[in-house]
Design a protein around this motif. Structure first.
Motif, short mmCIF file in Angstrom:
data_model
loop_
_atom_site.label_atom_id
_atom_site.label_comp_id
_atom_site.label_asym_id
_atom_site.label_seq_id
_atom_site.Cartn_x
_atom_site.Cartn_y
_atom_site.Cartn_z
N ASN A 174 0.83 -1.21 0.00
CA ASN A 174 0.00 0.00 0.00
C ASN A 174 0.86 1.26 0.00
OD1 ASN A 174 0.96 -0.27 2.67
ND2 ASN A 174 -0.78 0.88 3.51
N THR A 175 2.12 1.13 -0.44
CA THR A 175 3.04 2.26 -0.45
C THR A 175 2.66 3.23 -1.57
OG1 THR A 175 4.58 0.98 -1.81
CG2 THR A 175 4.89 0.90 0.57
N PRO A 176 3.24 4.43 -1.57
CA PRO A 176 2.77 5.49 -2.47
C PRO A 176 2.68 5.11 -3.95
CG PRO A 176 4.17 6.45 -0.81
CD PRO A 176 4.21 4.96 -0.59
N SER A 177 3.55 4.25 -4.45
CA SER A 177 3.47 3.92 -5.87
C SER A 177 2.20 3.16 -6.21
CB SER A 177 4.69 3.09 -6.29
OG SER A 177 4.73 1.86 -5.61
N MET A 178 1.52 2.59 -5.18
CA MET A 178 0.24 1.92 -5.43
C MET A 178 -0.90 2.94 -5.52
SD MET A 178 0.76 -1.29 -5.88
CE MET A 178 -0.76 -2.17 -5.54
N GLY A 179 -0.54 4.23 -5.60
CA GLY A 179 -1.53 5.28 -5.83
C GLY A 179 -1.77 5.54 -7.29
N VAL A 180 -1.21 4.73 -8.18
CA VAL A 180 -1.47 4.89 -9.60
C VAL A 180 -2.92 4.56 -9.88
CG1 VAL A 180 -0.87 2.51 -10.23
CG2 VAL A 180 -0.61 4.33 -11.91
N ALA A 181 -3.52 5.26 -10.82
CA ALA A 181 -4.90 4.97 -11.22
C ALA A 181 -4.99 3.51 -11.64
CB ALA A 181 -5.31 5.89 -12.36
N SER A 182 -6.10 2.85 -11.27
CA SER A 182 -6.14 1.39 -11.32
C SER A 182 -6.42 0.80 -12.69
CB SER A 182 -7.18 0.88 -10.32
OG SER A 182 -8.47 1.36 -10.65
N THR A 183 -7.05 1.54 -13.58
CA THR A 183 -7.34 1.01 -14.91
C THR A 183 -6.89 2.02 -15.97
OG1 THR A 183 -9.55 2.00 -15.08
CG2 THR A 183 -9.39 -0.17 -14.00
N THR A 184 -6.87 1.58 -17.22
CA THR A 184 -6.49 2.48 -18.31
C THR A 184 -7.43 3.67 -18.38
OG1 THR A 184 -5.65 0.58 -19.55
CG2 THR A 184 -6.04 2.60 -20.78
N ALA A 185 -8.73 3.42 -18.18
CA ALA A 185 -9.71 4.51 -18.20
C ALA A 185 -9.47 5.49 -17.04
CB ALA A 185 -11.12 3.94 -18.13
N ASP A 186 -9.15 4.95 -15.86
CA ASP A 186 -8.88 5.81 -14.71
C ASP A 186 -7.60 6.61 -14.90
OD1 ASP A 186 -11.09 5.34 -12.99
OD2 ASP A 186 -10.28 3.37 -12.49
N SER A 202 2.85 17.69 -10.74
CA SER A 202 1.67 16.84 -10.66
C SER A 202 0.80 16.93 -11.90
CB SER A 202 0.82 17.21 -9.43
OG SER A 202 1.55 17.02 -8.24
N ARG A 203 1.15 17.79 -12.83
CA ARG A 203 0.34 17.94 -14.03
C ARG A 203 0.39 16.67 -14.89
NH1 ARG A 203 2.54 23.96 -15.58
NH2 ARG A 203 1.56 25.07 -13.83
N ASN A 204 -0.76 16.40 -15.53
CA ASN A 204 -0.85 15.24 -16.43
C ASN A 204 -0.32 13.98 -15.76
OD1 ASN A 204 -1.80 16.91 -18.61
ND2 ASN A 204 0.31 17.61 -18.85
N CYS A 205 -0.69 13.79 -14.50
CA CYS A 205 -0.13 12.70 -13.70
C CYS A 205 -1.14 11.57 -13.53
CB CYS A 205 0.29 13.23 -12.34
SG CYS A 205 1.04 11.99 -11.27
N ALA A 206 -0.69 10.35 -13.75
CA ALA A 206 -1.56 9.20 -13.58
C ALA A 206 -1.53 8.69 -12.14
CB ALA A 206 -1.13 8.08 -14.52
N PHE A 207 -0.69 9.31 -11.30
CA PHE A 207 -0.51 8.85 -9.93
C PHE A 207 -1.28 9.72 -8.94
CE2 PHE A 207 2.98 6.76 -11.94
CZ PHE A 207 3.19 5.61 -11.20
N ALA A 208 -1.71 9.07 -7.85
CA ALA A 208 -2.28 9.80 -6.72
C ALA A 208 -1.42 9.55 -5.50
CB ALA A 208 -3.72 9.35 -6.47
N CYS A 209 -0.12 9.51 -5.70
CA CYS A 209 0.79 9.15 -4.61
C CYS A 209 1.51 10.38 -4.07
CB CYS A 209 1.81 8.12 -5.10
SG CYS A 209 2.77 8.65 -6.51
N ARG A 235 -4.93 2.08 -7.45
CA ARG A 235 -4.61 0.66 -7.38
C ARG A 235 -4.87 0.05 -6.00
NH1 ARG A 235 0.45 -1.17 -11.11
NH2 ARG A 235 -0.90 -1.19 -12.92
N ILE A 236 -4.54 0.76 -4.94
CA ILE A 236 -4.74 0.18 -3.62
C ILE A 236 -6.24 0.01 -3.36
CG2 ILE A 236 -4.73 2.39 -2.40
CD1 ILE A 236 -3.31 -1.04 -1.22
N ASP A 237 -7.09 0.89 -3.92
CA ASP A 237 -8.53 0.71 -3.80
C ASP A 237 -8.96 -0.59 -4.48
OD1 ASP A 237 -8.64 3.17 -2.54
OD2 ASP A 237 -9.18 4.26 -4.37
#
Length: 453
Positions: A174-186, A202-209, A235-237
């Motif tokens: 559950n570390t920060p890199s698991m904050g990436v959006a979970s699907t291609t659509a997300d 943080s612009r144009n970022c696929a991560f929420a970490c 991803r962690i969700d």
């Protein structure tokens, strides 16, 4: 006559003529034995595949057919296994042609497949399959010495433990890199949602970490807040939801109380206190495990770059979870369960490791694909490891990624597979369903037959 008997001329030719037979025989023996050994290897591979295929395909049918109440012979699968073996033997030996399924010989110019016998039996909680075979290989050079053929025989055994007792220790990254959006659509949603944020990083970022200001308090301007406000799953969700579905699947499949017990662990609630965190202790009450899984969150972090981003310590997590696990058993009874670590991660470690880092160090910070030495130590104890690798996404526009992660990107999945026990590895990229992948891997662990000899 005396002169003829005394004459020694031509002896070499005579001796050569006499010696040519054993010389050719010896050379022929090497050639024919080599052919026989190669054929033996191919037939054994076919036998192994046949018994494994038979049990894997038909175990559910066998269970239903015999009601799992009586031991003894089971007729199902035998014809299929025999036919499969003959087909595999024909493919592997290349010269074998199938002429029948059960009692007829399978003949070719050089080889006769004389005997194929298959039996499937139920013995306690095990369903066992055994295949024996015998073939004759016509010789080439050994015929000079009167040896017309070589007999080749062997057997293969497999067992399916239909009612194994198993303890699952879920280790969830559950570390920060698991904050990436979970699907291609997300991912696309996240990129659009962060397009105009003030922080250029943080612009144009696929991560929420790297985004939670402190434990329990979400920074309103963080990418995590952006994800939550826009209904974007990270991803962690998805991992938490997948664990919930996993507990439901285990509940559906178990035949006895406490047949499947589970415990869940993460890498900690906050970056200020990284450790192996027990979310739920080992329990056969899977509804309890399910309830706690619903609360699994991304690790919080007080600020960007806190502690040099060293929050993913695989060495510590795998070592500590090993301390949590007792001696594994054979799974035949509740008192002797098998032990399985169910490890879910994107496969990149990031920790303080000034010595022993398998990749290039940044000061004392070690970013590396998982170091498998702790996986090896667990497996040496008889603990199985199932690995669900959530593909680590390349970030080609990120300078740090290009300098430190990109050099070992191709090895991340390879190392995760090396960590897993044979056959217990599954990779799920963002385009695939994580819940389905987790259930698939669980079923693979529960229903995988094994060769016994």
């Amino acid at each position: 006559m005396k002169k003829l008997l005394a004459d020694r001329a031509g002896n070499f030719a005579i001796l050569g003529a006499i010696a040519i037979v054993p010389i050719l025989g010896s050379a022929g023996m090497a050639v024919d034995i080599s052919r026989a050994m190669e054929l033996k290897s191919r037939l054994q591979d076919a036998a192994d595949a046949a018994v494994l295929g038979s049990i894997a395909e038909r175990s559910a049918g066998v269970t239903q057919a015999v009601g799992m109440t009586m031991d003894g012979h089971v007729s199902i699968s035998e014809a299929e296994a025999e036919a499969f073996f003959k087909a595999q033997a024909a493919t592997n030996a290349s010269s074998v042609q199938e002429e029948g399924l059960k009692k007829e010989k399978v003949e070719s110019q050089d080889m006769n497949l004389d005997v194929v016998k298959v039996s499937v039996t139920k013995d306690g909680k095990d369903i066992k399959a055994k295949l024996t075979y015998q073939a004759t290989l016509k010789t080439s050079f050994l015929r000079i010495l009167g040896k017309e053929s070589i007999t080749i025989s062997g057997s293969a055994n497999a067992v399916f433990q239909s009612q194994s007792f198993m303890d699952f220790y879920l280790l969830l990254d559950n570390t920060p890199s698991m904050g990436v959006a979970s699907t291609t659509a997300d991912i696309d949603k996240m990129i659009k949602a962060t397009k105009n944020v003030a922080d250029s990083g943080s612009r144009n970022c696929a991560f929420a970490c790297h985004i939670v200001s402190e434990k329990g308090v979400i920074d309103g301007g963080s990418n995590y807040a952006v994800a939550k406000l826009n209904g974007i799953s990270i991803r962690i969700d998805a991992v938490a939801k997948a664990v919930v579905e996993l507990t439901k699947e285990a509940t559906r499949q178990q035949s006895y109380p406490d047949q499947f017990r589970m415990a869940t662990y993460t890498f900690g609630e906050t970056a200020m206190d990284t450790k192996l965190l027990k979310v739920a202790g080992l329990s056969g009450d899977l509804s309890k495990v399910q309830k706690t899984a619903e609360g699994i969150k991304l690790m919080s972090i007080p600020k960007q770059g806190y502690n040099n981003d060293q929050q993913t310590d695989f060495d510590n997590a795998l070592s500590k979870i090993g301390d949590e696990i007792g001696t594994p058993g054979n799974g035949l009874a509740a008192a002797t369960p098998e032990k399985i670590v169910f490890f879910v991660s994107d496969g990149v470690g990031d920790s303080y490791k000034p010595k022993g880092c398998t990749a290039k160090l940044s000061g004392s910070r070690c970013q590396e694909p998982i170091d498998t030495k702790n996986c090896t130590a667990l497996k040496a104890r008889g603990i199985k490891i199932a690995v669900l690798y959530t593909t680590y996404l390349p970030l080609p526009t990120n300078d740090w990624y290009n300098s430190w992660i990109k050099p070992f990107q191709p090895t991340i999945g390879t190392k995760m597979q090396e960590c897993a026990s044979p056959g217990f590895y599954f990779e799920v990229p963002p385009s695939q369903n994580l819940e389905g992948a987790m259930k698939t891997l669980f079923n693979k662990v529960v229903h995988t037959p094994r060769l016994t000899s």
